[in-house]
Design a protein around this motif. Structure first.
Motif: not given
Length: 379
Positions: A194-195, A270, A272-275, A279
Motif C-alpha cells: 500500500s502507499r 500511482h 497502477l490506477d491509470s496505466d 500520470d
C-alpha cells in the motif's frame, strides 16, 4: 469459467506492465527534474572538485571499485559533488568524510540490495555486517564487500563530532539496514504494498535519515538532543525526507526499470490506477509541492524562536534538498537514462571484500578486536 489471477501472479503482471509503460513514455519522463518545485537557492563548496578526486582515490584504495565498469559508474556519479552542494559550509575535513561516506552508501546499497536479485541470505549477511561495525567500529576477519571501509568511516565520524551526534548517525544507519529487511520481505510477494506502507519504509530505506543526522554539524554546530528530537523538528525533518525520497523516485525511474526483481516506487504505485507513469509522476510532483509548502510554513514557525544551531539545521535542510536536485541536474549521471541498461543491474556479484569470485554465503566469523587483511585498515 475464468477467475481473477492469483495475487502473486497479478502483482507480477502489474510490475511487468509498469516496465512496458516506462519504455513507452521514457522520452517525456526524462525531461522531469523537479528543479522548478523547490523555491530555495543552492550553493556549492569551493573544494568540490578536490573532494571528488580524493573520493575516487579512496574508493580504489578500499576496494570499492570492483572492475572498470563499476569504476566508470562511480566517476560518472560524482558523489562528492552531492555532498559539496548539500553541505557547502562544512570544513574541508568533514566534507571529505561526508563525500567518502555517501559514495560508500550508494555503492554498498547497489551491491547488496538494489542492483542484484534480492536474496534473503545475502541480505541478512550484509545487514549483520553493518550492525556489527556500528557495535565495534571494526570489520570481521572475513568482511563482506564494503564492510571494512565502513569501519574506517565510523572511526572518522567518531573523531569529528560529539558522541551524542555520532549515535544519531549510527542509529539512523541501523534503521536504514532494518528497513532493507522489511523491503526484502516485501520482495517475497510480487504484490505491491500500500502507499502508506511504502511511504513509511521509503523514509528509512532512502538513507535521508542518516544524512539528516549530519546536517547541523556541517553548518552552525551540533544541536542539543532536546532540540533535535522535538516533535515539531522531527515532523519538519519528515517533510524533507518525503521531498527528497519522492523526487528521487522520479529521478531514478530509468535505472529502476532495469533493476532485477520487482521494485516499486511512488510514481509506479500511482500509475497502477491509470496505466501511465506520466500520470504517476505528475501525482508525485503535486504531492512534493504540497510537502514543500508545508515545510516552508512549519519551518517559519520553528525559526521564530530557534537557537542558532536549530536555525542552521533548518537552513541546512533547505540546502540539502536543493543541493540534491542540482546534483542530479548538473553534476551526476547516476540516474542517466542513457546508461540505465548497464547501470541498473550488477552482473559482477560478490559479498567478499576482495571483490572476486561468485556470490557465496559464508558463516560470519567472530569480530576481532582489530581489522585484518590489506583492506581492513582505517579509512
Amino acid at each position: 469459467m475464468t477467475g481473477r489471477p492469483a495475487p502473486a501472479t497479478a502483482g507480477r503482471t502489474a510490475a511487468i506492465r509498469i516496465r512496458h509503460v516506462y519504455e513507452r513514455e521514457h522520452e517525456a519522463l526524462r525531461k522531469i527534474t523537479g528543479l522548478d518545485i523547490l523555491p530555495w537557492q543552492g550553493s556549492c563548496h569551493a573544494a568540490a572538485a578536490d573532494a571528488e578526486a580524493a573520493t575516487q582515490a579512496w574508493l580504489r584504495k578500499h576496494g570499492l571499485v570492483r572492475n572498470e565498469r563499476h569504476g566508470d559508474r562511480a566517476r560518472r556519479a560524482r558523489y562528492a559533488w552531492l555532498m559539496a552542494r548539500c553541505h557547502p559550509h562544512a570544513d574541508r575535513q568533514l566534507l571529505q568524510t561526508l563525500a567518502d561516506f555517501i559514495a560508500w552508501f550508494f555503492i554498498f546499497d547497489d551491491a547488496h540490495f538494489d542492483r542484484t536479485r534480492p536474496d534473503p541470505q545475502h541480505v541478512i549477511t550484509a545487514i549483520s555486517a553493518v550492525l556489527g561495525v556500528l557495535e565495534s567500529e571494526t570489520a570481521t576477519s572475513s568482511p563482506v564487500f564494503g564492510e571494512a571501509a565502513l569501519a574506517g568511516l565510523c572511526k572518522r565520524f567518531r573523531r569529528q563530532m560529539p558522541g551524542e551526534q555520532y549515535e544519531r548517525y549510527a542509529q539512523a544507519l541501523r534503521l536504514y539496514v532494518s528497513s532493507v529487511a522489511v523491503q526484502t520481505l516485501g520482495h517475497l510477494d510480487d504484490r505491491p504494498v500500500s502507499r502508506p506502507t511504502y511511504e513509511t519504509v521509503r523514509r528509512y530505506i532512502s538513507g535521508v535519515e542518516v544524512t539528516q543526522a549530519l546536517i547541523d554539524i556541517s553548518s552552525t554546530g551540533a544541536m542539543t538532543a532536546d532540540e533535535y528530537y522535538r516533535p515539531d523538528v522531527r515532523a519538519l525533518s519528515r517533510r524533507m525526507n518525503n521531498i527528497v525520497s519522492w523526487l528521487n523516485d522520479i529521478h531514478s525511474l530509468a535505472v529502476e526499470s532495469y533493476q532485477p526483481g520487482y521494485f516499486w516506487n511512488m510514481p509506479a504505485l500511482h500509475a497502477l490506477d491509470s496505466d501511465s507513469l506520466l500520470d504517476g509522476v505528475h501525482i508525485t510532483e503535486r504531492r512534493v509541492r504540497d510537502e514543500v509548502r508545508a515545510f516552508d510554513t512549519e519551518a517559519a514557525r520553528i525559526e521564530q524562536r530557534a537557537s542558532p544551531e536549530l536555525q542552521g539545521y533548518v537552513e541546512g535542510m533547505r540546502l540539502w534538498m536543493r543541493g540534491y536536485c542540482d546534483w542530479v541536474a548538473h553534476d551526476s549521471q547516476r540516474y542517466s537514462s542513457t546508461h540505465a541498461p548497464h547501470d541498473g543491474t550488477d552482473t559482477t556479484d560478490t559479498t567478499q571484500e576482495d571483490g572476486h569470485g561468485p556470490r557465496t554465503h559464508r558463516a560470519r566469523r567472530p569480530r576481532s578486536s582489530a581489522p585484518h587483511g590489506p583492506r581492513a585498515a582505517s579509512a
